[in-house]
Design a protein around this motif. Structure first.
Motif, PDB file in Angstrom:
ATOM      1  N   ALA A 154      36.418  43.823  40.515  1.00 65.40           N
ATOM      2  CA  ALA A 154      37.714  43.514  41.118  1.00 65.40           C
ATOM      3  C   ALA A 154      38.231  44.716  41.896  1.00 65.40           C
TER       4      ALA A 154
ATOM      5  N   TRP B 203      39.022  37.221  36.458  1.00 60.91           N
ATOM      6  CA  TRP B 203      39.470  37.364  37.849  1.00 60.91           C
ATOM      7  C   TRP B 203      40.599  36.406  38.219  1.00 60.91           C
TER       8      TRP B 203
ATOM      9  N   LYS C 228      44.034  41.629  40.356  1.00 60.63           N
ATOM     10  CA  LYS C 228      43.003  40.641  40.630  1.00 60.63           C
ATOM     11  C   LYS C 228      42.217  41.043  41.879  1.00 60.63           C
ATOM     12  N   PRO C 229      41.016  40.478  42.061  1.00 55.01           N
ATOM     13  CA  PRO C 229      40.247  40.769  43.281  1.00 55.01           C
ATOM     14  C   PRO C 229      40.994  40.317  44.528  1.00 55.01           C
TER      15      PRO C 229
ATOM     16  N   GLY D 114      37.943  35.426  43.023  1.00 54.06           N
ATOM     17  CA  GLY D 114      36.969  36.487  42.801  1.00 54.06           C
ATOM     18  C   GLY D 114      35.844  36.461  43.804  1.00 54.06           C
TER      19      GLY D 114
END
Length: 302
Positions: free
Chosen positions: A94, A142, A164-165, A170
């Motif tokens: 991430a 994610w 979060k990514p 993700g």
């Protein structure tokens, strides 16, 4: 078929200057992606091959590449899931996805080396079942506001994982696989499949078909999956011909044959050429050969 290039991560050409040079030039030439790989250990007798004797860590290298590129996608083929707790790998990836502004592609595998399993303190048995539990948990880290998991292999107490990514849901996850159960797992659970350096490229279409069939049986659209070929290229004059070994012209012709077998992406990987990706190779000569290939195989070049 999209074309990518493997970053210099193995052997004498895997230097800071060469990483920057290959990354920036690949982006200038329009390559879709840059790729790293993982090898944790190698045997003292060198029996796994020169490419595995000295390999940079893939996650650290991806973060470095993120700082030196702005458009090209960044991938790893592959990270072995059992070597990391899912929460730890989710956090690392991430972070890389944020550092590269959502350009990360994640190839995951289950590993094959007994020595590496021993070194990380994980039982190699039931590694396929581990993967079945691992993948959904990774994605939940994610996406979910609160993650809680109590499984056969992994435990996560009710927790938040932030940030979060950058990519919603993700990064795309590609599974490295060769055996049929693993190929079918890629079709059922992943965003695509990535072949190994040992894959028989003359028959790669058979693996593509297994992945696609498993996706369709699982109610997924097989056309949405990415079929990525690690192209272990060796540029040679007067060499015994096999896929991706030969002159520049012969290797480029092989790209088309792979596309006809269902491959949607290929990345040129010179780390498996002992004249380039070996600790014993002359680093200057290796980089000269690599730069010639980088130019010759650039997308759109005929």
């Amino acid at each position: 078929m999209e074309i990518g290039f493997a970053a210099p991560v193995s052997g004498s050409w895997a230097t800071v200057d060469n990483l920057v040079r290959v990354a920036t030039r690949a982006e200038e030439l329009g390559y879709r992606s840059l790729w790293t790989m993982q090898r944790l250990l190698s045997p003292p007798d060198g029996s796994w091959g020169a490419a595995y004797r000295s390999v940079l860590d893939p996650v650290a290298t991806l973060a470095f590449l993120a700082a030196h590129t702005s458009r090209v996608r960044l991938g790893v083929a592959v990270i072995n899931m059992p070597f990391y707790a899912p929460a730890l790998l989710a956090k690392q990836l991430a972070t890389v996805d944020l550092l590269c502004a959502g350009r990360l592609d994640v190839g995951l595998g289950i590993g094959w080396a007994d020595e590496e399993y021993t070194a990380v303190g994980v039982d190699k048995a039931a590694r396929g079942k581990r993967a079945e539990e691992y993948l959904p948990l990774l994605r939940r880290c994610w996406t979910d506001d609160v993650v809680e998991h109590h499984g056969a292999f992994y435990e996560v107490p009710a927790s938040r994982m932030e940030p979060k990514p950058a990519q919603p849901g993700g990064p795309p996850v590609l599974l490295g696989a060769a055996a049929e159960p693993a190929l079918r797992r890629a079709g059922r659970l992943a965003d695509g499949w990535v072949s190994s350096s040992r894959a028989d490229l003359a028959t790669i279409g058979q693996s593509v078909r297994v992945v696609r069939a498993a996706a369709e049986e699982a109610g997924r659209d097989p056309d949405s999956l990415r079929m990525v070929c690690r192209g272990a290229v060796r540029v040679r004059d007067n060499a015994a011909r096999r896929p991706l070994t030969g002159t520049f012209e012969q290797v480029r012709a092989d790209f088309g044959a792979l596309a006809e077998q269902g491959v949607t992406e290929l990345f040129v990987d010179l780390n498996f050429d002992p004249e380039i990706g070996s600790p014993d190779a002359d680093p200057v000569a290796a980089m000269e050969r690599a730069e010639a290939a980088l130019e010759a195989f650039a997308p759109g070049r005929r």
